[in-house]
Motif scaffolding. Structure first.
Motif, PDB file in Angstrom:
ATOM      1  N   VAL A  25      42.968  53.144  38.066  1.00 35.67           N
ATOM      2  CA  VAL A  25      42.052  51.945  37.730  1.00 35.67           C
ATOM      3  C   VAL A  25      43.097  50.602  38.403  1.00 35.67           C
ATOM      4  O   VAL A  25      44.333  50.615  38.623  1.00 35.67           O
ATOM      5  N   THR A  26      42.087  49.718  39.369  1.00 34.00           N
ATOM      6  CA  THR A  26      42.953  48.905  40.044  1.00 34.00           C
ATOM      7  C   THR A  26      42.360  47.567  39.882  1.00 34.00           C
ATOM      8  O   THR A  26      41.195  47.558  39.048  1.00 34.00           O
ATOM      9  N   ASP A  27      43.119  46.424  40.068  1.00 32.98           N
ATOM     10  CA  ASP A  27      42.649  45.096  39.959  1.00 32.98           C
ATOM     11  C   ASP A  27      42.067  44.687  41.106  1.00 32.98           C
ATOM     12  O   ASP A  27      43.063  44.629  42.260  1.00 32.98           O
ATOM     13  N   PHE A  28      41.163  44.213  41.364  1.00 33.27           N
ATOM     14  CA  PHE A  28      40.424  43.732  42.636  1.00 33.27           C
ATOM     15  C   PHE A  28      40.297  42.127  42.688  1.00 33.27           C
ATOM     16  O   PHE A  28      39.731  41.771  43.672  1.00 33.27           O
ATOM     17  N   GLU A  76      39.787  42.822  31.829  1.00 34.36           N
ATOM     18  CA  GLU A  76      39.762  42.233  32.850  1.00 34.36           C
ATOM     19  C   GLU A  76      38.795  42.693  33.807  1.00 34.36           C
ATOM     20  O   GLU A  76      38.188  43.661  33.599  1.00 34.36           O
ATOM     21  N   ASN A  77      38.814  42.234  34.983  1.00 29.53           N
ATOM     22  CA  ASN A  77      38.133  42.771  36.151  1.00 29.53           C
ATOM     23  C   ASN A  77      39.009  44.267  36.661  1.00 29.53           C
ATOM     24  O   ASN A  77      40.026  43.979  37.097  1.00 29.53           O
ATOM     25  N   CYS A  78      37.965  45.357  36.610  1.00 29.12           N
ATOM     26  CA  CYS A  78      38.870  46.548  37.212  1.00 29.12           C
ATOM     27  C   CYS A  78      37.674  47.227  38.096  1.00 29.12           C
ATOM     28  O   CYS A  78      36.482  47.472  37.826  1.00 29.12           O
ATOM     29  N   ALA A  79      38.329  48.186  38.992  1.00 29.27           N
ATOM     30  CA  ALA A  79      37.615  49.166  39.601  1.00 29.27           C
ATOM     31  C   ALA A  79      38.504  50.460  39.488  1.00 29.27           C
ATOM     32  O   ALA A  79      39.297  50.646  39.273  1.00 29.27           O
ATOM     33  N   ILE A  80      37.492  51.548  39.557  1.00 29.06           N
ATOM     34  CA  ILE A  80      37.921  52.770  39.424  1.00 29.06           C
ATOM     35  C   ILE A  80      38.018  53.695  40.486  1.00 29.06           C
ATOM     36  O   ILE A  80      36.941  53.750  41.228  1.00 29.06           O
TER      37      ILE A  80
END
Length: 173
Positions: A25-28, A76-80
């Motif tokens: 999981v990353t924060d973009f 919060e905002n995240c991408a996988i």
């Protein structure tokens, strides 16, 4: 987005997560569309799916997979990012993008069901990739017979040198 579209997204993400050996999981937040497109292209090159998804949909999709523990930490905002074959390739790609882009951040991940914090993902990125590991194992496996052959070749060579020396000695006498 209507209920049917959400169900379709959940189903697709669930299938991908069930197949994946690693999920990160990353924060973009703060990245431009061009930067995310570059990241997706790099991920695609190494066989990784990178998807921005709503947290509630991700929680439902990750349930009943090896990566279900990630759903507790989604905020919060995240991408996988989901990797299938080589977990190190995914970690290296994301860690490299993290080094080059200050707005991007690695949050946490899951490797075959084991939780990894951001430092764990970065440590995974430092490991050699699957092809490098396979080549080193193959090199080790080939070293044993090669050394065995060299050992016997040296014995024969020394025996040949001894016979040559005896021949020269007899010819000189």
């Amino acid at each position: 987005m209507n209920r049917q579209e959400k169900a379709q997204i959940i189903e697709q993400l669930h299938k991908k997560a069930a197949r994946a050996s690693i999920a990160v999981v990353t924060d973009f937040k703060g990245l431009t569309v061009e930067e995310i497109t570059q990241l997706r292209a790099k991920c695609y090159e190494v066989g990784v799916d990178y998807q921005v998804v709503k947290n509630t949909l991700a929680r439902l999709a990750l349930k009943d997979t090896d990566h279900g523990e990630l759903s507790e930490h989604l905020k919060e905002n995240c991408a996988i990012a989901l990797g299938y074959d080589d977990p190190v390739a995914l970690a290296k790609t994301l860690a490299e993008f993290d080094r080059t882009n200050k707005k991007f951040a690695l949050r946490f991940g899951s490797l075959e069901g084991d939780f990894l914090d951001s430092d764990g993902v970065k440590e995974l990125a430092k490991m050699p990739s699957k092809p490098e590991l396979l080549s080193s194992v193959l090199g080790t496996m080939q070293a044993v017979p090669r050394n065995f052959v060299c050992l016997f070749a040296n014995i024969e060579r020394k025996f040949l040198y001894a016979l040559t020396a005896i021949k020269e000695q007899k010819e000189a006498a």
